[in-house]
Design a protein around this motif. Sequence first.
Motif, PDB file in Angstrom:
ATOM      1  N   ILE A  92       0.836  -1.205   0.000  1.00 21.28           N
ATOM      2  CA  ILE A  92       0.000   0.000   0.000  1.00 21.28           C
ATOM      3  C   ILE A  92       0.870   1.254   0.000  1.00 21.28           C
ATOM      4  O   ILE A  92       0.578   2.235  -0.690  1.00 21.28           O
ATOM      5  CB  ILE A  92      -0.938  -0.004   1.221  1.00 21.28           C
ATOM      6  CG1 ILE A  92      -1.910  -1.192   1.141  1.00 21.28           C
ATOM      7  CG2 ILE A  92      -1.718   1.315   1.311  1.00 21.28           C
ATOM      8  CD1 ILE A  92      -2.738  -1.388   2.391  1.00 21.28           C
ATOM      9  N   ALA A  93       1.956   1.230   0.755  1.00 21.13           N
ATOM     10  CA  ALA A  93       2.798   2.417   0.921  1.00 21.13           C
ATOM     11  C   ALA A  93       3.442   2.863  -0.386  1.00 21.13           C
ATOM     12  O   ALA A  93       3.614   4.062  -0.625  1.00 21.13           O
ATOM     13  CB  ALA A  93       3.875   2.147   1.963  1.00 21.13           C
ATOM     14  N   VAL A  94       3.835   1.923  -1.235  1.00 21.57           N
ATOM     15  CA  VAL A  94       4.597   2.279  -2.450  1.00 21.57           C
ATOM     16  C   VAL A  94       3.771   2.175  -3.721  1.00 21.57           C
ATOM     17  O   VAL A  94       4.278   2.469  -4.810  1.00 21.57           O
ATOM     18  CB  VAL A  94       5.855   1.389  -2.582  1.00 21.57           C
ATOM     19  CG1 VAL A  94       6.750   1.528  -1.362  1.00 21.57           C
ATOM     20  CG2 VAL A  94       5.489  -0.080  -2.812  1.00 21.57           C
ATOM     21  N   LEU A  95       2.526   1.783  -3.620  1.00 21.57           N
ATOM     22  CA  LEU A  95       1.697   1.564  -4.805  1.00 21.57           C
ATOM     23  C   LEU A  95       1.354   2.890  -5.494  1.00 21.57           C
ATOM     24  O   LEU A  95       0.854   3.807  -4.844  1.00 21.57           O
ATOM     25  CB  LEU A  95       0.417   0.840  -4.408  1.00 21.57           C
ATOM     26  CG  LEU A  95      -0.499   0.397  -5.551  1.00 21.57           C
ATOM     27  CD1 LEU A  95       0.161  -0.730  -6.348  1.00 21.57           C
ATOM     28  CD2 LEU A  95      -1.838  -0.078  -4.987  1.00 21.57           C
ATOM     29  N   PRO A  96       1.595   3.009  -6.807  1.00 21.28           N
ATOM     30  CA  PRO A  96       1.153   4.204  -7.531  1.00 21.28           C
ATOM     31  C   PRO A  96      -0.368   4.327  -7.493  1.00 21.28           C
ATOM     32  O   PRO A  96      -1.078   3.328  -7.322  1.00 21.28           O
ATOM     33  CB  PRO A  96       1.649   3.950  -8.967  1.00 21.28           C
ATOM     34  CG  PRO A  96       2.751   2.954  -8.820  1.00 21.28           C
ATOM     35  CD  PRO A  96       2.366   2.084  -7.662  1.00 21.28           C
ATOM     36  N   GLY A  97      -0.855   5.543  -7.658  1.00 22.07           N
ATOM     37  CA  GLY A  97      -2.278   5.783  -7.542  1.00 22.07           C
ATOM     38  C   GLY A  97      -3.075   5.474  -8.787  1.00 22.07           C
ATOM     39  O   GLY A  97      -2.560   4.941  -9.785  1.00 22.07           O
ATOM     40  N   PHE A 157       1.196   6.451  19.303  1.00 25.80           N
ATOM     41  CA  PHE A 157       2.275   6.842  18.402  1.00 25.80           C
ATOM     42  C   PHE A 157       1.726   7.289  17.064  1.00 25.80           C
ATOM     43  O   PHE A 157       2.166   8.305  16.497  1.00 25.80           O
ATOM     44  CB  PHE A 157       3.248   5.678  18.208  1.00 25.80           C
ATOM     45  CG  PHE A 157       4.348   5.977  17.226  1.00 25.80           C
ATOM     46  CD1 PHE A 157       5.403   6.812  17.569  1.00 25.80           C
ATOM     47  CD2 PHE A 157       4.321   5.443  15.946  1.00 25.80           C
ATOM     48  CE1 PHE A 157       6.411   7.106  16.661  1.00 25.80           C
ATOM     49  CE2 PHE A 157       5.328   5.719  15.029  1.00 25.80           C
ATOM     50  CZ  PHE A 157       6.375   6.555  15.382  1.00 25.80           C
ATOM     51  N   ALA A 158       0.758   6.540  16.523  1.00 17.05           N
ATOM     52  CA  ALA A 158       0.160   6.901  15.236  1.00 17.05           C
ATOM     53  C   ALA A 158      -0.525   8.265  15.309  1.00 17.05           C
ATOM     54  O   ALA A 158      -0.410   9.084  14.395  1.00 17.05           O
ATOM     55  CB  ALA A 158      -0.843   5.827  14.814  1.00 17.05           C
ATOM     56  N   ARG A 180       1.726   8.737   2.943  1.00 18.08           N
ATOM     57  CA  ARG A 180       2.624   7.582   2.796  1.00 18.08           C
ATOM     58  C   ARG A 180       3.695   7.548   3.897  1.00 18.08           C
ATOM     59  O   ARG A 180       4.250   6.482   4.185  1.00 18.08           O
ATOM     60  CB  ARG A 180       3.304   7.608   1.426  1.00 18.08           C
ATOM     61  CG  ARG A 180       2.354   7.463   0.243  1.00 18.08           C
ATOM     62  CD  ARG A 180       3.137   7.398  -1.068  1.00 18.08           C
ATOM     63  NE  ARG A 180       2.275   7.446  -2.228  1.00 18.08           N
ATOM     64  CZ  ARG A 180       1.759   6.372  -2.842  1.00 18.08           C
ATOM     65  NH1 ARG A 180       2.041   5.162  -2.383  1.00 18.08           N
ATOM     66  NH2 ARG A 180       0.973   6.506  -3.906  1.00 18.08           N
ATOM     67  N   ILE A 181       3.994   8.681   4.486  1.00 16.88           N
ATOM     68  CA  ILE A 181       5.070   8.751   5.475  1.00 16.88           C
ATOM     69  C   ILE A 181       4.832   7.812   6.653  1.00 16.88           C
ATOM     70  O   ILE A 181       5.740   7.064   7.053  1.00 16.88           O
ATOM     71  CB  ILE A 181       5.274  10.209   5.944  1.00 16.88           C
ATOM     72  CG1 ILE A 181       5.780  11.068   4.777  1.00 16.88           C
ATOM     73  CG2 ILE A 181       6.249  10.263   7.125  1.00 16.88           C
ATOM     74  CD1 ILE A 181       5.914  12.549   5.122  1.00 16.88           C
ATOM     75  N   PRO A 182       3.635   7.810   7.274  1.00 17.39           N
ATOM     76  CA  PRO A 182       3.429   6.878   8.397  1.00 17.39           C
ATOM     77  C   PRO A 182       3.572   5.407   7.986  1.00 17.39           C
ATOM     78  O   PRO A 182       4.089   4.601   8.759  1.00 17.39           O
ATOM     79  CB  PRO A 182       1.995   7.190   8.843  1.00 17.39           C
ATOM     80  CG  PRO A 182       1.735   8.574   8.363  1.00 17.39           C
ATOM     81  CD  PRO A 182       2.477   8.695   7.078  1.00 17.39           C
ATOM     82  N   LEU A 183       3.108   5.074   6.786  1.00 19.64           N
ATOM     83  CA  LEU A 183       3.244   3.695   6.320  1.00 19.64           C
ATOM     84  C   LEU A 183       4.711   3.329   6.109  1.00 19.64           C
ATOM     85  O   LEU A 183       5.166   2.252   6.501  1.00 19.64           O
ATOM     86  CB  LEU A 183       2.463   3.506   5.024  1.00 19.64           C
ATOM     87  CG  LEU A 183       0.929   3.540   5.158  1.00 19.64           C
ATOM     88  CD1 LEU A 183       0.284   3.610   3.781  1.00 19.64           C
ATOM     89  CD2 LEU A 183       0.429   2.315   5.906  1.00 19.64           C
ATOM     90  N   ALA A 188      10.010   0.887   7.714  1.00 22.44           N
ATOM     91  CA  ALA A 188      11.434   1.063   8.025  1.00 22.44           C
ATOM     92  C   ALA A 188      11.841   0.254   9.258  1.00 22.44           C
ATOM     93  O   ALA A 188      13.003  -0.145   9.388  1.00 22.44           O
ATOM     94  CB  ALA A 188      11.737   2.540   8.243  1.00 22.44           C
ATOM     95  N   LEU A 189      10.894   0.007  10.158  1.00 16.57           N
ATOM     96  CA  LEU A 189      11.203  -0.742  11.375  1.00 16.57           C
ATOM     97  C   LEU A 189      11.065  -2.248  11.200  1.00 16.57           C
ATOM     98  O   LEU A 189      11.493  -3.019  12.066  1.00 16.57           O
ATOM     99  CB  LEU A 189      10.281  -0.290  12.514  1.00 16.57           C
ATOM    100  CG  LEU A 189      10.461   1.150  13.000  1.00 16.57           C
ATOM    101  CD1 LEU A 189       9.385   1.487  14.019  1.00 16.57           C
ATOM    102  CD2 LEU A 189      11.840   1.323  13.621  1.00 16.57           C
TER     103      LEU A 189
END
Length: 215
Positions: A92-97, A157-158, A180-183, A188-189
């Motif tokens: 979901i985070a990197v999927l184009p729209g 946190f969210a 996309r930043i929160p995803l 990253a973790l």
Amino acid sequence: MNLRRILRVASGNALEMYDYQIFGFYAPAIAHVFFPGTSEYASLMLSLSTFGAGFLMRPLGAIVLGSYIDKHGRRAGLLLTLTLMAFGTLSIAVLPGYAVLGAAAPLLVLLGRLVQGFSAGVELGGVAVYLSEIAPPGRKGFYVSWQSGSQQAAVMFAASLGIILATNLSTAQMSAWGWRIPLLAGCALLPLLLFLRRSLEETPEFLARKRPPGT
């Protein structure tokens, strides 16, 4: 107290719940990217319906992955759930729209959300079982409480991250790419948490089971 084991399990649980819930926090922005239309309300409803679809997969995930955990062990099951959640979140985070992929974009988002729901179906139970089985006599309630406590930490946190983003980014920026930043922050973790879960020891209670040969 097995504090290190508790934290290794609870931290993964917190991130899974963070990744699972963050979609709902940014449903309006996701609607703009993946469900554009003449009606803003209809787009939002499609986005929220996709969010809700993850809950439909949780019973199936609980049954299928619960059986997997009973057969292959708590450690193996918790590794699998975290891997599935990582796949769903990253997709979901990197999927184009919609502007790039057309109708395939919302379908792929739905697929990612279904994988998230399938994973979450047994994550909570799997963590609770693991914590219960490593707890010393008379401490099961305290140990298992870390499962719920880690979820609440993930929610806070969210929400805190959302406040920071809303303060520093405009509505247009949030709709375009800020969501996309929160995803991506959760993604990253994931390597660290996968490493921590790989280092978990199987519970003595599971190892002590008498199982028929070949099972």
